[in-house]
Motif scaffolding. Structure first.
Motif, PDB file in Angstrom:
ATOM      1  N   THR A  79       0.831  -1.210   0.000  1.00 29.55           N
ATOM      2  CA  THR A  79       0.000   0.000   0.000  1.00 29.55           C
ATOM      3  C   THR A  79       0.864   1.257   0.000  1.00 29.55           C
ATOM      4  O   THR A  79       2.038   1.232   0.369  1.00 29.55           O
ATOM      5  CB  THR A  79      -0.921   0.022   1.226  1.00 29.55           C
ATOM      6  N   LEU A  80       0.246   2.353  -0.408  1.00 28.43           N
ATOM      7  CA  LEU A  80       0.899   3.657  -0.314  1.00 28.43           C
ATOM      8  C   LEU A  80       0.825   4.141   1.132  1.00 28.43           C
ATOM      9  O   LEU A  80      -0.095   3.785   1.877  1.00 28.43           O
ATOM     10  CB  LEU A  80       0.190   4.671  -1.220  1.00 28.43           C
ATOM     11  N   THR A  81       1.767   4.965   1.509  1.00 27.49           N
ATOM     12  CA  THR A  81       1.672   5.605   2.822  1.00 27.49           C
ATOM     13  C   THR A  81       0.639   6.721   2.735  1.00 27.49           C
ATOM     14  O   THR A  81       0.226   7.133   1.641  1.00 27.49           O
ATOM     15  CB  THR A  81       3.018   6.196   3.251  1.00 27.49           C
ATOM     16  N   PHE A  82       0.235   7.218   3.885  1.00 23.12           N
ATOM     17  CA  PHE A  82      -0.731   8.316   3.900  1.00 23.12           C
ATOM     18  C   PHE A  82      -0.198   9.518   3.124  1.00 23.12           C
ATOM     19  O   PHE A  82      -0.918  10.124   2.317  1.00 23.12           O
ATOM     20  CB  PHE A  82      -1.039   8.724   5.342  1.00 23.12           C
ATOM     21  N   ASP A  83       1.072   9.864   3.330  1.00 26.42           N
ATOM     22  CA  ASP A  83       1.648  11.022   2.639  1.00 26.42           C
ATOM     23  C   ASP A  83       1.693  10.805   1.130  1.00 26.42           C
ATOM     24  O   ASP A  83       1.426  11.724   0.348  1.00 26.42           O
ATOM     25  CB  ASP A  83       3.062  11.313   3.167  1.00 26.42           C
ATOM     26  N   GLU A  84       2.050   9.572   0.703  1.00 28.89           N
ATOM     27  CA  GLU A  84       2.079   9.278  -0.735  1.00 28.89           C
ATOM     28  C   GLU A  84       0.683   9.390  -1.339  1.00 28.89           C
ATOM     29  O   GLU A  84       0.498   9.938  -2.427  1.00 28.89           O
ATOM     30  CB  GLU A  84       2.628   7.868  -0.961  1.00 28.89           C
ATOM     31  N   LEU A  85      -0.291   8.869  -0.631  1.00 33.97           N
ATOM     32  CA  LEU A  85      -1.664   8.906  -1.117  1.00 33.97           C
ATOM     33  C   LEU A  85      -2.152  10.343  -1.253  1.00 33.97           C
ATOM     34  O   LEU A  85      -2.745  10.726  -2.269  1.00 33.97           O
ATOM     35  CB  LEU A  85      -2.565   8.120  -0.158  1.00 33.97           C
ATOM     36  N   GLU A  86      -1.883  11.151  -0.248  1.00 35.51           N
ATOM     37  CA  GLU A  86      -2.306  12.553  -0.287  1.00 35.51           C
ATOM     38  C   GLU A  86      -1.639  13.288  -1.440  1.00 35.51           C
ATOM     39  O   GLU A  86      -2.296  14.036  -2.177  1.00 35.51           O
ATOM     40  CB  GLU A  86      -1.977  13.225   1.042  1.00 35.51           C
ATOM     41  N   GLN A  87      -0.345  13.063  -1.632  1.00 35.42           N
ATOM     42  CA  GLN A  87       0.391  13.747  -2.687  1.00 35.42           C
ATOM     43  C   GLN A  87      -0.123  13.350  -4.078  1.00 35.42           C
ATOM     44  O   GLN A  87      -0.300  14.198  -4.951  1.00 35.42           O
ATOM     45  CB  GLN A  87       1.877  13.423  -2.567  1.00 35.42           C
ATOM     46  N   ARG A  88      -0.363  12.075  -4.281  1.00 30.35           N
ATOM     47  CA  ARG A  88      -0.822  11.602  -5.583  1.00 30.35           C
ATOM     48  C   ARG A  88      -2.224  12.111  -5.898  1.00 30.35           C
ATOM     49  O   ARG A  88      -2.519  12.487  -7.034  1.00 30.35           O
ATOM     50  CB  ARG A  88      -0.785  10.077  -5.632  1.00 30.35           C
ATOM     51  N   LEU A  89      -3.100  12.111  -4.930  1.00 27.85           N
ATOM     52  CA  LEU A  89      -4.459  12.599  -5.165  1.00 27.85           C
ATOM     53  C   LEU A  89      -4.474  14.088  -5.462  1.00 27.85           C
ATOM     54  O   LEU A  89      -5.279  14.568  -6.264  1.00 27.85           O
ATOM     55  CB  LEU A  89      -5.342  12.296  -3.956  1.00 27.85           C
ATOM     56  N   ARG A  90      -3.567  14.813  -4.829  1.00 27.33           N
ATOM     57  CA  ARG A  90      -3.496  16.246  -5.078  1.00 27.33           C
ATOM     58  C   ARG A  90      -3.009  16.544  -6.498  1.00 27.33           C
ATOM     59  O   ARG A  90      -3.451  17.504  -7.135  1.00 27.33           O
ATOM     60  CB  ARG A  90      -2.574  16.903  -4.055  1.00 27.33           C
ATOM     61  N   ALA A  91      -2.100  15.683  -7.007  1.00 25.00           N
ATOM     62  CA  ALA A  91      -1.460  15.962  -8.296  1.00 25.00           C
ATOM     63  C   ALA A  91      -2.206  15.376  -9.496  1.00 25.00           C
ATOM     64  O   ALA A  91      -1.939  15.762 -10.631  1.00 25.00           O
ATOM     65  CB  ALA A  91      -0.030  15.419  -8.284  1.00 25.00           C
TER      66      ALA A  91
ATOM     67  N   GLU B 149      -8.379   5.081   7.727  1.00 24.71           N
ATOM     68  CA  GLU B 149      -8.986   5.084   9.059  1.00 24.71           C
ATOM     69  C   GLU B 149      -8.054   5.664  10.117  1.00 24.71           C
ATOM     70  O   GLU B 149      -8.513   6.200  11.114  1.00 24.71           O
ATOM     71  CB  GLU B 149      -9.390   3.655   9.445  1.00 24.71           C
ATOM     72  N   ARG B 150      -6.755   5.561   9.894  1.00 24.75           N
ATOM     73  CA  ARG B 150      -5.796   6.112  10.862  1.00 24.75           C
ATOM     74  C   ARG B 150      -5.549   7.599  10.656  1.00 24.75           C
ATOM     75  O   ARG B 150      -4.894   8.238  11.460  1.00 24.75           O
ATOM     76  CB  ARG B 150      -4.458   5.372  10.748  1.00 24.75           C
ATOM     77  N   SER B 151      -6.070   8.149   9.558  1.00 27.63           N
ATOM     78  CA  SER B 151      -5.684   9.519   9.193  1.00 27.63           C
ATOM     79  C   SER B 151      -6.368  10.586  10.036  1.00 27.63           C
ATOM     80  O   SER B 151      -5.851  11.676  10.192  1.00 27.63           O
ATOM     81  CB  SER B 151      -6.004   9.761   7.716  1.00 27.63           C
ATOM     82  N   ASP B 152      -7.566  10.297  10.565  1.00 25.53           N
ATOM     83  CA  ASP B 152      -8.324  11.260  11.362  1.00 25.53           C
ATOM     84  C   ASP B 152      -8.463  12.586  10.625  1.00 25.53           C
ATOM     85  O   ASP B 152      -8.717  12.612   9.425  1.00 25.53           O
ATOM     86  CB  ASP B 152      -7.661  11.451  12.730  1.00 25.53           C
ATOM     87  N   ALA B 153      -8.277  13.691  11.314  1.00 25.57           N
ATOM     88  CA  ALA B 153      -8.518  15.002  10.714  1.00 25.57           C
ATOM     89  C   ALA B 153      -7.586  15.297   9.552  1.00 25.57           C
ATOM     90  O   ALA B 153      -7.942  16.020   8.620  1.00 25.57           O
ATOM     91  CB  ALA B 153      -8.391  16.094  11.782  1.00 25.57           C
ATOM     92  N   ALA B 154      -6.390  14.733   9.579  1.00 22.76           N
ATOM     93  CA  ALA B 154      -5.428  15.006   8.508  1.00 22.76           C
ATOM     94  C   ALA B 154      -5.901  14.470   7.169  1.00 22.76           C
ATOM     95  O   ALA B 154      -5.405  14.878   6.119  1.00 22.76           O
ATOM     96  CB  ALA B 154      -4.074  14.394   8.870  1.00 22.76           C
ATOM     97  N   GLY B 155      -6.879  13.554   7.197  1.00 26.22           N
ATOM     98  CA  GLY B 155      -7.337  12.950   5.952  1.00 26.22           C
ATOM     99  C   GLY B 155      -8.477  13.683   5.283  1.00 26.22           C
ATOM    100  O   GLY B 155      -8.987  13.215   4.268  1.00 26.22           O
ATOM    101  N   ALA B 156      -8.881  14.834   5.814  1.00 23.30           N
ATOM    102  CA  ALA B 156     -10.023  15.541   5.238  1.00 23.30           C
ATOM    103  C   ALA B 156      -9.797  15.897   3.772  1.00 23.30           C
ATOM    104  O   ALA B 156     -10.691  15.752   2.936  1.00 23.30           O
ATOM    105  CB  ALA B 156     -10.322  16.800   6.045  1.00 23.30           C
ATOM    106  N   SER B 157      -8.589  16.350   3.432  1.00 25.62           N
ATOM    107  CA  SER B 157      -8.309  16.725   2.038  1.00 25.62           C
ATOM    108  C   SER B 157      -8.365  15.507   1.130  1.00 25.62           C
ATOM    109  O   SER B 157      -8.822  15.591  -0.018  1.00 25.62           O
ATOM    110  CB  SER B 157      -6.938  17.398   1.929  1.00 25.62           C
ATOM    111  N   ILE B 158      -7.916  14.337   1.636  1.00 24.01           N
ATOM    112  CA  ILE B 158      -8.017  13.105   0.862  1.00 24.01           C
ATOM    113  C   ILE B 158      -9.485  12.742   0.658  1.00 24.01           C
ATOM    114  O   ILE B 158      -9.905  12.348  -0.436  1.00 24.01           O
ATOM    115  CB  ILE B 158      -7.280  11.957   1.573  1.00 24.01           C
ATOM    116  N   GLY B 159     -10.286  12.878   1.713  1.00 20.74           N
ATOM    117  CA  GLY B 159     -11.706  12.569   1.605  1.00 20.74           C
ATOM    118  C   GLY B 159     -12.396  13.423   0.559  1.00 20.74           C
ATOM    119  O   GLY B 159     -13.206  12.925  -0.236  1.00 20.74           O
ATOM    120  N   ARG B 160     -12.066  14.712   0.516  1.00 20.45           N
ATOM    121  CA  ARG B 160     -12.686  15.602  -0.473  1.00 20.45           C
ATOM    122  C   ARG B 160     -12.312  15.202  -1.893  1.00 20.45           C
ATOM    123  O   ARG B 160     -13.139  15.199  -2.803  1.00 20.45           O
ATOM    124  CB  ARG B 160     -12.260  17.046  -0.202  1.00 20.45           C
ATOM    125  N   ARG B 161     -11.039  14.832  -2.071  1.00 17.60           N
ATOM    126  CA  ARG B 161     -10.580  14.452  -3.409  1.00 17.60           C
ATOM    127  C   ARG B 161     -11.200  13.121  -3.839  1.00 17.60           C
ATOM    128  O   ARG B 161     -11.546  12.946  -5.005  1.00 17.60           O
ATOM    129  CB  ARG B 161      -9.058  14.347  -3.400  1.00 17.60           C
TER     130      ARG B 161
END
Length: 733
Positions: A451-463, A488-500
């Motif tokens: 799997t991708l890490t949380f940071d990798e996932l966030e970066q890829r979805l943003r780009a 599930e582990r991302s909590d509030a930090a995952g809001a931007s991922i959720g929107r994307r």
């Protein structure tokens, strides 16, 4: 069908088919034949007391919604009442009630305007009739679309991934049933999917009770299936003792495991803590001279699964008989030692040991088996290069039926031009691959890839580009299932991922139960932290698109869940009317499906309108005919205490609000903690009924509740959302 046609052209219809001219009668007969087919859309006219109505019979709700949109564009408010009536039948009209009762199709109705008596009425009738004839030709002659075809296996597996990502057991069971009906998978592969699905849902008892489990244990199986069975054995036989670190009893329980489970220690490396505990325990009881080497390999990387896990495993080893052993044992020959490493679950160590030895049938089999379990290109190349040194032995290995599958898998790994992990899978989407290509490269077991890490996932979805986001939205089910724990582990930090991710689902344009479950799941993530007015408006736009795509009478509960959840979350201070637009849009669609709404549903609508200050539509002001019956279904809760546990606080809050409206003297308490607490223990011991939303729960808390609950009534809810909670309590009556 004859009864429907006779009723339609009976006394409540002034139109006589035998008095129409030849052209119109021919067209009408074609529409009647279309109605009999069950797959085409047909249009039947009714004239009554100066009004001309057209009734549209569609094969399903999705087609009926499509027809409504087409009619709005082709005929519109100029020549019809579609914008006001939204195609609804008038169930105060005996004719409409009778037609609805007799028809198996979805029925839409509209009146032609202006009515008879106006100078423009004749022109309007001709315009509408000609428009419907043209529309019929368009619908009947267009090529098959996704909405008209049976789902492919890849589509069903994608939907299953969404259901598992959302931990929605109901949607997952639907996908499993579709796979069985689809017929593309044979009985063995269907069993493999079922076992992996049950593991993802944590349904351990059903895995070990599965009708195919004994056969699966005896056959060459995919790594993910082995991992699933390991976890089931651990949770069924060993989990309680392990958590309490009652190591003497734990070791004894592992020693007494049924013989048929002895082989599951070998095979793929562990992806989960529970797997590795089982592997270590089986290695400790193997009695092999290579046990110490195997344990060293197994334990070495254990902290990657859980911080401090290596120390826990060392304590377990020390408590075993191995730590007290003083009798010297003659070491086996190197090939046997390699085989014992593999049998003890040390796949990497077994491959390394085999590659150091001359090629024989025994060492070749070990290398091939270990590489297939590791399931990566590098290991596959090492094993195939090794056996290719001895062509005769390679041929003998290839002739062995039990080895053929593993050899084929290794060949696939080194010849495949597709991705080998989720990172390279995401790369192909970003590089412009289409839906068909991307779907074809997804593994049958989503846990096989890293799997991708949380940071990798966030970066890829943003780009990711907008075009690539559409492809992701159509193919992301198993990808999101693989990354469930990351999200599930991302909590509030995952809001931007959720929107994307919501944006991806909205532009993907898919309609399914899995998408519906996933939308509720990601919505909770998208609203997990603060947001700007623009971000808030975007979220609601994405939700509106997903809702419209999935809108049908059969999804009204889900649509209401969306409506209630959005209005339960914190609002943007300056939302520019976004919330009001969203609510009005929801209400407009729900009006179309008013007759599919229950009294509980209309109560939820009234509550939302009260809170938001939006005028309640007139159609929801009249009490539903089934109000008394539905209130009676909840009457058993009067004077009782109900405890409700869910991590989706917004849904449980809404459910509690509605239940208090339905049963004013109900005492309902909500719990959302991830672990046990004194108030939770008290509620578990004393509440008359305890409702656990298993789709939105942590194991630590659910086990804590079960430990304190005993035999008292407990209701498990397998889907997220307010409707599922209310439905489970209603059924309980």
């Amino acid at each position: 069908m004859n009864e429907l046609i006779e009723e339609f052209f009976g006394p409540y219809n002034d139109l006589a088919p035998d008095k129409l001219d030849d052209g119109l009668r021919t067209q009408l007969n074609d529409w009647i034949r279309a109605l009999s087919s069950g797959t085409r859309t047909s249009f039947l006219p009714r004239s009554h007391r100066g009004h001309l109505f057209w009734y549209v019979f569609a094969p399903n709700d999705r087609r009926a919604n499509e027809i409504l949109e087409l009619l709005g564009a082709w005929i519109g408010p100029t020549y019809s009442d579609i914008s006001q009536s939204h195609g609804r039948l008038d169930l105060t009209d005996p004719f409409d009630r009778r037609i609805e009762a007799l028809s198996d199709a979805a029925v839409v109705k509209f009146e032609v305007l202006p009515r008879t008596g106006s100078p423009a009425a004749r022109a309007a009738k001709e315009f509408v009739r000609n428009a419907l004839i043209r529309l019929t030709n368009l619908l009947d002659n267009r090529p098959p679309s996704e909405s008209r075809l049976t789902k492919s296996t890849s589509e069903i597996l994608d939907d299953l991934g969404h259901a598992l990502s959302a931990r929605d057991r109901t949607a997952a069971e639907t996908s499993l049933n579709e796979l069985a009906t689809n017929g593309d998978l044979d009985a063995v592969n269907l069993s493999f999917v079922r076992i992996r699905t049950l593991a993802s849902l944590g349904d351990w008892n059903r895995i070990l009770a599965d009708r195919a489990i004994d056969d699966i244990l005896r056959m060459n199986r995919p790594p993910g299936v082995t991992r699933s069975i390991r976890r089931a054995v651990y949770h069924t036989y060993l989990a309680t003792l392990d958590r309490a670190e009652r190591d003497v009893e734990l070791l004894a329980a592992a020693r007494d495991l049924p013989e048929k489970y002895r082989s599951i220690g070998r095979g793929p490396s562990a992806n989960h803590r529970d797997e590795l505990i089982l592997q270590v325990l089986l290695a400790l009881h193997s009695g092999s001279p290579t046990t110490k080497t195997s344990l060293d390999h197994l334990i070495a990387g254990s902290d990657a699964l859980e911080i401090g896990f290596q120390a826990r495993l060392r304590r377990l080893v020390e408590a075993s008989a191995l730590g007290k052993q003083s009798v010297a044992v003659c070491p086996p020959d190197p090939a046997t030692a390699a085989a014992e490493l593999y049998d003890a679950g040390d796949t990497t160590g077994a491959l390394e040991a085999a590659l150091r030895l001359p090629v024989t049938f025994k060492t070749g089999r070990i290398a091939i088996s270990a590489a297939a379990d590791l399931a990566n290109e590098a290991s596959a190349r090492l094993a195939l290069t090794y056996v290719d040194r001895a062509p005769d032995i390679r041929a003998t290995l290839a002739a062995n039926r039990s080895i053929q599958r593993n050899l084929a898998e290794l060949e696939r790994l080194i010849t495949s031009q597709g991705p080998q992990d989720w990172s390279s899978w995401f790369d192909q989407i970003s590089n412009g691959a289409d839906v068909v290509t991307v779907s074809a490269t997804i593994p049958d077991d989503f846990e096989r890839w890293t799997t991708l890490t949380f940071d990798e996932l966030e970066q890829r979805l943003r780009a990711i580009s907008d075009d690539a986001l559409i492809v992701l939205g159509e193919t992301s089910g198993q990808f999101l299932a693989a990354h469930r724990e990351v999200l599930e582990r991302s909590d509030a930090a995952g809001a931007s991922i959720g929107r994307r991710l919501l944006e991806a689902l909205s532009v993907g344009g898919k309609c399914s139960r899995g998408i519906q479950a996933q939308t509720l799941n990601i919505l909770d993530l998208a609203f997990s932290s603060s947001f700007s007015p623009d971000e808030y408006a975007e979220i609601l736009e994405h939700l509106t698109e997903i809702r419209r795509t999935n809108s049908a009478p059969s999804t009204v509960d889900w649509q209401l869940d969306l409506l209630q959840l959005v209005t339960a979350y914190p609002n943007s201070d300056k939302n520019g009317g976004s919330l009001e637009q969203f609510v009005v849009s929801c209400l407009t669609d729900l009006i179309k499906h008013k007759h599919a709404l229950s009294f509980t549903s209309t109560s939820a609508i009234r509550m939302v309108c009260d809170e938001t200050g939006i005028d309640l539509p007139d159609v929801f002001k009249t009490p539903a005919p089934d109000e008394i019956d539905e209130l009676e279904a909840y009457s058993y809760l009067r004077g009782k205490t109900v405890a409700l546990y869910s991590l989706m606080e917004s849904a449980s809050t809404r459910a509690a609000q509605l239940l208090r409206r339905l049963v004013p003297d109900l005492d309902i308490r909500i719990f959302t903690g991830k672990v046990g607490s004194t108030p939770l223990a008290s509620a578990s011991e004393n509440a008359d009924i305890f409702v656990i939303v298993t789709a939105a729960a942590k194991h630590a808390a659910t086990e804590f509740i079960a430990a304190h609950r005993g035999a008292r009534p407990t209701i498990l809810v397998n889907s997220k959302g307010t409707s599922a909670i209310l439905r489970s309590l209603r059924v309980a009556s």
